[in-house]
Design an enzyme around this catalytic site. Structure first.
Site, short mmCIF file in Angstrom:
data_model
loop_
_atom_site.label_atom_id
_atom_site.label_comp_id
_atom_site.label_asym_id
_atom_site.label_seq_id
_atom_site.Cartn_x
_atom_site.Cartn_y
_atom_site.Cartn_z
NE ARG A 69 47.02 -36.72 25.90
CZ ARG A 69 46.08 -36.39 26.76
NH1 ARG A 69 45.42 -37.33 27.39
NH2 ARG A 69 45.79 -35.13 26.99
NE ARG A 129 48.79 -32.55 29.33
CZ ARG A 129 48.63 -31.61 28.40
NH1 ARG A 129 48.17 -31.93 27.21
NH2 ARG A 129 48.93 -30.35 28.66
CG ASN A 156 54.10 -27.41 27.03
OD1 ASN A 156 55.16 -26.77 27.08
ND2 ASN A 156 53.13 -27.10 26.18
CG HIS A 167 52.68 -30.03 21.85
ND1 HIS A 167 52.48 -30.48 23.13
CD2 HIS A 167 53.73 -29.15 21.94
CE1 HIS A 167 53.35 -29.93 23.95
NE2 HIS A 167 54.12 -29.11 23.26
CB SER A 168 49.43 -34.18 17.68
OG SER A 168 49.33 -35.28 18.58
CE1 TYR A 203 45.61 -24.91 26.71
CE2 TYR A 203 44.17 -25.60 24.93
CZ TYR A 203 45.32 -25.76 25.65
OH TYR A 203 46.21 -26.74 25.32
CD GLU A 232 48.74 -28.49 20.11
OE1 GLU A 232 48.73 -29.73 19.95
OE2 GLU A 232 48.88 -27.94 21.21
O1 0X9 Z 1 48.33 -27.60 26.45
C1 0X9 Z 1 49.42 -27.75 25.90
O2 0X9 Z 1 50.45 -27.96 26.53
C2 0X9 Z 1 49.50 -27.67 24.38
N1 0X9 Z 1 48.41 -28.38 23.78
S1 0X9 Z 1 48.32 -30.02 23.91
O3 0X9 Z 1 47.02 -30.43 23.50
N2 0X9 Z 1 49.34 -30.68 22.91
O4 0X9 Z 1 48.61 -30.39 25.24
C3 0X9 Z 1 49.43 -26.23 23.95
C4 0X9 Z 1 50.49 -25.34 24.55
C5 0X9 Z 1 50.44 -23.93 24.05
N3 0X9 Z 1 49.24 -23.36 24.49
C6 0X9 Z 1 48.75 -22.15 24.21
N4 0X9 Z 1 49.33 -21.35 23.40
N5 0X9 Z 1 47.66 -21.87 24.79
ZN ZN Z 2 50.94 -31.67 23.69
#
Ligand code: 0X9
Ligand code: ZN
Length: 449
Positions: free
Chosen positions: A210, A263, A282, A335-336, A387, A409
């Site tokens: 998305r 997603r 991911n 990502h975004s 997080y 992001e």
């Molecule tokens: O959750 C994820 O996979 C990534 N954010 S997203 O909103 N695009 O899905 C972040 C991944 C890296 N995460 C951390 N460093 N916590």
């Molecule tokens: Zn992402």
């Protein structure tokens, strides 16, 4: 006299039972809202969320971005859920971010996606009218028209091929794997073929379907670097840039055809309510796989890890790149949204190797991303901004191959500004600031190696 007072209660109860058994949010999102609920404490959170789930499934839009300091979640809700949250919580704690998500998606489809006429016939000699200008590639120039709207997967394929024809000396397109639904996963290779041991940088966008701004941004960088190489060839002699613009093509197509908020990939090994569950790519990487930070073994979850690390064709294809291609010195997983640069580690607060370099380059990239007037922030580990997450790509890239690796992001900052549906007018500024940051990364890598 009792009947009228009891009846509404009974009806509500029956509705509640029926809803909890059958209500799932349909992917048209018609009449659904996106809401942010900010909780006073975990008890209130549990109470409100369990009450809302009695009415209909809880659909998180961006739970992963919950700011650990402010205890909030962002949900896609039905009107009944919204009214219930409003009754259970103080008004200021219930913020409607998108009033009608279905209408917003329709608006995006009608106004922000290039029609085949606008984006087709790229580079075709017959195509010399205004209608075709969005698809034209002129050597040495970046065609901004193309970046005024989003594009379908088919349009991208056409554009990518045209680019390789226009810049055949220094841009090629390879297939690095294929997907569950049989689509190819493509990779651009930019740079000189003359250097014996070029220094390499790898980027990949759209593990998450998305996040539409991500292939637009990396493609803009492909075009910008190609135009630059056309004009001044020398700078690319010792360098090769590898760019996977759409890591998850099946998911991307699904966001156009069926569910704009999808997603994961489209693997149908497991099912969720009779549909392909998909896997969160991911969360499918080999470092701290299924380690419990923002992961789930539930196929219906947006953060479903899959059965084992690298169970997915998409992660396998990218893994193979790192194993087969030598000299990769830096990597960006694009990502975004949220306007962040995230350094290692994602799964833990442990200090990463070369922490000084990780932080210095992270801050540098962050400053460059902020050059377009929007504030990005750099972080690693768990902070107020982010997080922890297990099984993510950049952790594996650093862990298994010692490569400097970041998560980007991109815009916007919040769901309030569009979230995954970044307005089309913001594509060019986002892509430009992304490109500025990649130029800084190239400079850093060339200086060091
Ligand atoms: O959750 C994820 O996979 C990534 N954010 S997203 O909103 N695009 O899905 C972040 C991944 C890296 N995460 C951390 N460093 N916590
Ligand atoms: Zn992402």
């Amino acid at each position: 006299m009792k009947i009228p007072t009891v009846l509404p209660f009974l009806c509500a109860l029956l509705f509640c039972i029926a809803a909890s058994e059958s209500c799932s949010i349909d992917p048209s999102y018609k009449g659904k809202s996106v809401v942010r609920l900010t909780f006073e404490d975990d008890d209130q959170k549990e109470l409100v969320l369990s009450s809302l789930s009695e009415l209909c499934e809880i659909k998180y839009v961006q739970d992963e971005h919950t700011n650990p300091k402010d205890n909030f979640v962002e949900l896609i809700v039905t009107l009944e859920q919204l009214l219930k949250a409003d009754r259970m919580m103080p008004r200021k704690s219930v913020r409607v971010l998108v009033g009608d998500l279905g209408a917003a998606i329709n608006h995006e489809r009608e106004s922000y996606i290039a029609s085949p006429v606008e984006s087709g016939s790229a580079g075709d000699e017959v195509c010399n009218s205004d209608k075709c200008s969005a698809g034209t590639v002129t050597a040495g120039q970046v065609d901004l028209e193309y970046y005024k709207k989003y594009h379908t997967y088919e349009d991208f394929l056409e554009r990518w091929n045209t680019l390789t024809k226009t810049y055949s000396d220094y841009v090629s397109l390879e297939t690095i794997g294929s997907t569950h639904e049989g689509r190819d996963i493509h990779m651009f290779r930019l740079g000189s073929t003359s250097a014996e041991k070029p220094v390499r940088i790898l980027m990949n966008a759209m593990q998450h379907a998305r996040e539409w701004i991500t292939p637009m941004s990396v493609l803009f960088t492909v075009e910008s670097l190609a135009a630059q190489a056309y004009k001044a060839k020398a700078w690319m002699y010792d360098l090769e840039i590898l760019i996977v613009p759409i890591t998850n093509p099946d998911g991307y197509v699904h966001t156009h055809t069926t569910d704009r908020m999808w997603r994961k990939n489209r693997n149908s090994r497991d099912s969720c309510q009779g549909e392909a569950s998909g896997v969160d790519l991911n969360r499918n990487w080999g470092t701290d796989f299924a380690g419990g930070e923002s992961t789930s073994s539930d196929p219906c979850s947006d953060i479903f890890t899959g059965p084992e690390a690298f169970s997915e064709l998409e992660t396998q294809a990218l893994k193979k790149l790192f194993e087969e291609i030598e000299g990769i010195k830096a990597h960006i997983d694009v990502h975004s949204f949220s306007q962040l640069v995230l350094g290692r580690w994602s799964y833990s607060d442990k200090t990463p190797p070369n922490v000084e370099e990780v932080d210095a380059v992270g801050n540098l990239l962050n400053d460059k991303l902020s050059s377009g007037g929007k504030t990005y922030s750099y972080a690693r580990g768990k902070t107020d901004l982010i997080y922890l997450a297990s099984g993510v790509m950049p952790d594996w890239v650093t862990d298994a191959h010692g490569v400097l690796s970041y998560t980007y992001e991109l815009r916007p900052k919040s769901m309030w500004e569009g979230g995954f549906m970044l307005p089309a007018k913001d594509i060019i500024p986002t892509a430009e600031e992304f490109h500025v940051s990649i130029e800084a990364l190239i400079e850093h890598v060339l200086k060091k190696h």
